[in-house]
Scaffold this motif. Sequence first.
Motif, PDB file in Angstrom:
ATOM      1  N   THR A 293       0.835  -1.201   0.000  1.00  0.00           N
ATOM      2  CA  THR A 293       0.000   0.000   0.000  1.00  0.00           C
ATOM      3  C   THR A 293       0.869   1.250   0.000  1.00  0.00           C
ATOM      4  OG1 THR A 293      -1.719  -1.154   1.234  1.00  0.00           O
ATOM      5  CG2 THR A 293      -1.801   1.254   1.234  1.00  0.00           C
ATOM      6  N   LEU A 294       1.932   1.222   0.808  1.00  0.00           N
ATOM      7  CA  LEU A 294       2.825   2.368   0.881  1.00  0.00           C
ATOM      8  C   LEU A 294       3.514   2.607  -0.461  1.00  0.00           C
ATOM      9  CD1 LEU A 294       4.096   4.581   2.529  1.00  0.00           C
ATOM     10  CD2 LEU A 294       5.774   2.967   3.352  1.00  0.00           C
ATOM     11  N   LYS A 295       3.867   1.546  -1.143  1.00  0.00           N
ATOM     12  CA  LYS A 295       4.506   1.699  -2.457  1.00  0.00           C
ATOM     13  C   LYS A 295       3.553   2.364  -3.449  1.00  0.00           C
ATOM     14  CE  LYS A 295       7.104  -1.575  -4.143  1.00  0.00           C
ATOM     15  NZ  LYS A 295       7.642  -2.883  -4.516  1.00  0.00           N
ATOM     16  N   ARG A 296       2.259   2.030  -3.366  1.00  0.00           N
ATOM     17  CA  ARG A 296       1.297   2.681  -4.252  1.00  0.00           C
ATOM     18  C   ARG A 296       1.188   4.169  -3.933  1.00  0.00           C
ATOM     19  NH1 ARG A 296      -1.598  -2.132  -3.427  1.00  0.00           N
ATOM     20  NH2 ARG A 296      -2.987  -1.163  -1.890  1.00  0.00           N
ATOM     21  N   ILE A 297       1.251   4.496  -2.638  1.00  0.00           N
ATOM     22  CA  ILE A 297       1.224   5.908  -2.235  1.00  0.00           C
ATOM     23  C   ILE A 297       2.455   6.621  -2.787  1.00  0.00           C
ATOM     24  CG2 ILE A 297       1.347   7.498  -0.273  1.00  0.00           C
ATOM     25  CD1 ILE A 297      -0.216   5.402   1.344  1.00  0.00           C
ATOM     26  N   LEU A 298       3.597   5.962  -2.689  1.00  0.00           N
ATOM     27  CA  LEU A 298       4.842   6.545  -3.194  1.00  0.00           C
ATOM     28  C   LEU A 298       4.763   6.778  -4.699  1.00  0.00           C
ATOM     29  CD1 LEU A 298       7.413   4.535  -1.092  1.00  0.00           C
ATOM     30  CD2 LEU A 298       7.336   7.012  -1.246  1.00  0.00           C
ATOM     31  N   GLU A 299       4.239   5.799  -5.409  1.00  0.00           N
ATOM     32  CA  GLU A 299       4.156   5.916  -6.866  1.00  0.00           C
ATOM     33  C   GLU A 299       3.268   7.074  -7.286  1.00  0.00           C
ATOM     34  OE1 GLU A 299       2.803   2.086  -7.983  1.00  0.00           O
ATOM     35  OE2 GLU A 299       4.755   1.108  -7.707  1.00  0.00           O
ATOM     36  N   ASN A 300       2.224   7.334  -6.519  1.00  0.00           N
ATOM     37  CA  ASN A 300       1.307   8.409  -6.857  1.00  0.00           C
ATOM     38  C   ASN A 300       1.710   9.742  -6.242  1.00  0.00           C
ATOM     39  OD1 ASN A 300      -1.236   7.296  -8.359  1.00  0.00           O
ATOM     40  ND2 ASN A 300      -0.709   5.762  -6.833  1.00  0.00           N
ATOM     41  N   GLY A 301       2.549   9.683  -5.229  1.00  0.00           N
ATOM     42  CA  GLY A 301       2.883  10.916  -4.527  1.00  0.00           C
ATOM     43  C   GLY A 301       4.175  11.559  -4.977  1.00  0.00           C
ATOM     44  N   VAL A 302       4.977  10.842  -5.741  1.00  0.00           N
ATOM     45  CA  VAL A 302       6.244  11.387  -6.227  1.00  0.00           C
ATOM     46  C   VAL A 302       6.205  11.324  -7.745  1.00  0.00           C
ATOM     47  CG1 VAL A 302       8.742  11.200  -6.135  1.00  0.00           C
ATOM     48  CG2 VAL A 302       7.390  10.513  -4.171  1.00  0.00           C
ATOM     49  N   GLU A 303       6.213  12.472  -8.401  1.00  0.00           N
ATOM     50  CA  GLU A 303       5.930  12.493  -9.830  1.00  0.00           C
ATOM     51  C   GLU A 303       7.159  12.703 -10.710  1.00  0.00           C
ATOM     52  OE1 GLU A 303       2.761  15.555  -9.510  1.00  0.00           O
ATOM     53  OE2 GLU A 303       1.582  14.094 -10.636  1.00  0.00           O
ATOM     54  N   THR A 304       7.909  13.763 -10.474  1.00  0.00           N
ATOM     55  CA  THR A 304       8.991  14.117 -11.385  1.00  0.00           C
ATOM     56  C   THR A 304      10.246  13.301 -11.103  1.00  0.00           C
ATOM     57  OG1 THR A 304       9.959  15.842  -9.980  1.00  0.00           O
ATOM     58  CG2 THR A 304       8.094  16.479 -11.392  1.00  0.00           C
ATOM     59  N   PRO A 305      11.125  13.132 -12.107  1.00  0.00           N
ATOM     60  CA  PRO A 305      12.382  12.418 -11.873  1.00  0.00           C
ATOM     61  C   PRO A 305      13.199  13.013 -10.725  1.00  0.00           C
ATOM     62  CG  PRO A 305      12.018  12.694 -14.217  1.00  0.00           C
ATOM     63  CD  PRO A 305      10.946  13.482 -13.525  1.00  0.00           C
ATOM     64  N   LYS A 306      13.202  14.328 -10.626  1.00  0.00           N
ATOM     65  CA  LYS A 306      13.956  14.991  -9.547  1.00  0.00           C
ATOM     66  C   LYS A 306      13.372  14.634  -8.185  1.00  0.00           C
ATOM     67  CE  LYS A 306      15.709  19.523  -8.131  1.00  0.00           C
ATOM     68  NZ  LYS A 306      15.730  20.982  -8.450  1.00  0.00           N
ATOM     69  N   GLU A 307      12.041  14.609  -8.075  1.00  0.00           N
ATOM     70  CA  GLU A 307      11.377  14.252  -6.813  1.00  0.00           C
ATOM     71  C   GLU A 307      11.657  12.795  -6.449  1.00  0.00           C
ATOM     72  OE1 GLU A 307       7.441  17.150  -6.819  1.00  0.00           O
ATOM     73  OE2 GLU A 307       7.345  15.193  -7.807  1.00  0.00           O
ATOM     74  N   LYS A 308      11.636  11.920  -7.443  1.00  0.00           N
ATOM     75  CA  LYS A 308      11.895  10.506  -7.183  1.00  0.00           C
ATOM     76  C   LYS A 308      13.327  10.287  -6.703  1.00  0.00           C
ATOM     77  CE  LYS A 308       8.462   8.915 -10.517  1.00  0.00           C
ATOM     78  NZ  LYS A 308       8.214   8.321 -11.838  1.00  0.00           N
ATOM     79  N   THR A 309      14.263  11.009  -7.301  1.00  0.00           N
ATOM     80  CA  THR A 309      15.658  10.903  -6.882  1.00  0.00           C
ATOM     81  C   THR A 309      15.822  11.406  -5.455  1.00  0.00           C
ATOM     82  OG1 THR A 309      16.399  11.232  -9.162  1.00  0.00           O
ATOM     83  CG2 THR A 309      18.024  11.574  -7.433  1.00  0.00           C
ATOM     84  N   ALA A 310      15.201  12.542  -5.148  1.00  0.00           N
ATOM     85  CA  ALA A 310      15.285  13.104  -3.799  1.00  0.00           C
ATOM     86  C   ALA A 310      14.672  12.150  -2.778  1.00  0.00           C
ATOM     87  CB  ALA A 310      14.583  14.453  -3.751  1.00  0.00           C
ATOM     88  N   MET A 311      13.558  11.513  -3.138  1.00  0.00           N
ATOM     89  CA  MET A 311      12.904  10.578  -2.238  1.00  0.00           C
ATOM     90  C   MET A 311      13.810   9.377  -1.969  1.00  0.00           C
ATOM     91  SD  MET A 311      10.038  10.136  -0.602  1.00  0.00           S
ATOM     92  CE  MET A 311      10.913   9.422   0.768  1.00  0.00           C
ATOM     93  N   ALA A 312      14.448   8.864  -3.005  1.00  0.00           N
ATOM     94  CA  ALA A 312      15.344   7.717  -2.833  1.00  0.00           C
ATOM     95  C   ALA A 312      16.496   8.058  -1.897  1.00  0.00           C
ATOM     96  CB  ALA A 312      15.888   7.274  -4.193  1.00  0.00           C
ATOM     97  N   LEU A 313      17.035   9.253  -2.013  1.00  0.00           N
ATOM     98  CA  LEU A 313      18.145   9.662  -1.143  1.00  0.00           C
ATOM     99  C   LEU A 313      17.682   9.831   0.306  1.00  0.00           C
ATOM    100  CD1 LEU A 313      20.024  12.196  -3.453  1.00  0.00           C
ATOM    101  CD2 LEU A 313      20.522   9.780  -3.043  1.00  0.00           C
ATOM    102  N   ARG A 314      16.434  10.286   0.493  1.00  0.00           N
ATOM    103  CA  ARG A 314      15.889  10.380   1.846  1.00  0.00           C
ATOM    104  C   ARG A 314      15.765   8.980   2.465  1.00  0.00           C
ATOM    105  NH1 ARG A 314      12.968  15.148   3.274  1.00  0.00           N
ATOM    106  NH2 ARG A 314      13.041  16.724   1.639  1.00  0.00           N
ATOM    107  N   LEU A 315      15.312   8.043   1.665  1.00  0.00           N
ATOM    108  CA  LEU A 315      15.184   6.670   2.152  1.00  0.00           C
ATOM    109  C   LEU A 315      16.551   6.090   2.500  1.00  0.00           C
ATOM    110  CD1 LEU A 315      12.561   5.281  -0.392  1.00  0.00           C
ATOM    111  CD2 LEU A 315      12.152   6.101   1.936  1.00  0.00           C
ATOM    112  N   GLN A 316      17.536   6.398   1.692  1.00  0.00           N
ATOM    113  CA  GLN A 316      18.894   5.921   1.964  1.00  0.00           C
ATOM    114  C   GLN A 316      19.398   6.480   3.290  1.00  0.00           C
ATOM    115  OE1 GLN A 316      22.124   7.286  -0.677  1.00  0.00           O
ATOM    116  NE2 GLN A 316      22.691   5.143  -0.875  1.00  0.00           N
TER     117      GLN A 316
END
Length: 263
Positions: free
Chosen positions: A40-63
Amino acid sequence: SAAKKLPTQAIALLVMYHLLAEARRDQPGGFYTLFPDGDTLKRILENGVETPKEKTAMALRLQALAYRWHLDGEELDWLVDLMKELLESALRGDCGDAGWHLYELLWAHDRFGDPREALELLREAAQAGSVDAQMEIGRQFYIKVMELDWELSVMGYCGDGISGEDAVYWLEQALPYRIEAAPFLARLLLEGKGVPTDEKRAVCVLTVAVENYYAGKTVFLCRNMCLRMLADCYMTGRGVPKDRRKATLLYKKAFDVSSSLLD
């Protein structure tokens, strides 16, 4: 709902709570048992992070979360898979930095089955504009042809499949942004290691490096190195007519840079 767009900070909090819920799964009752599961959380992530820059920033936060909490086992695997998906998606959106961070992530967690996969990813990231990836291609080739310590390479792999032409091309692409490219490129050209000797071109590279403005932690050290290499060229007449006066001025500038590092 899953379709609602969420700000990146809110998504980071969701991830933190999810990991807490996983850690407390065996405790009966309480708030954490009501929290969404990983899918469920992955679906939220997929819909909540749109641009390539946002996705990259999110991945670094997770790291950062993974390092901060010293995660391992299934929790770390889940998080790495999520970061991988985010970065792959961002790279498909032509975000070169995402490709570089994906390269680092897969190396760090031993996710490459073959070193050729690593080089393929580096090339893709370099072509998408990652200066780090461009630098790494040149650096790997440099370590190999200069026969430097293999420990400077990544997991013992270094330079296989990279031609001299490739290395020079990518180092030249990185040079306007990273002064670190200049010593690698200039020495390859001066010594003709894996590439045709071209002393004039090496002097041009070093001149660009000492005259341009760069930002970063290693700028002063690399600038000092480039000044000394350029001074040596003027002193010995490599790629330029001999000019002892010019060489002396460059040596003095290099000394001044060294002095500023010690202050």
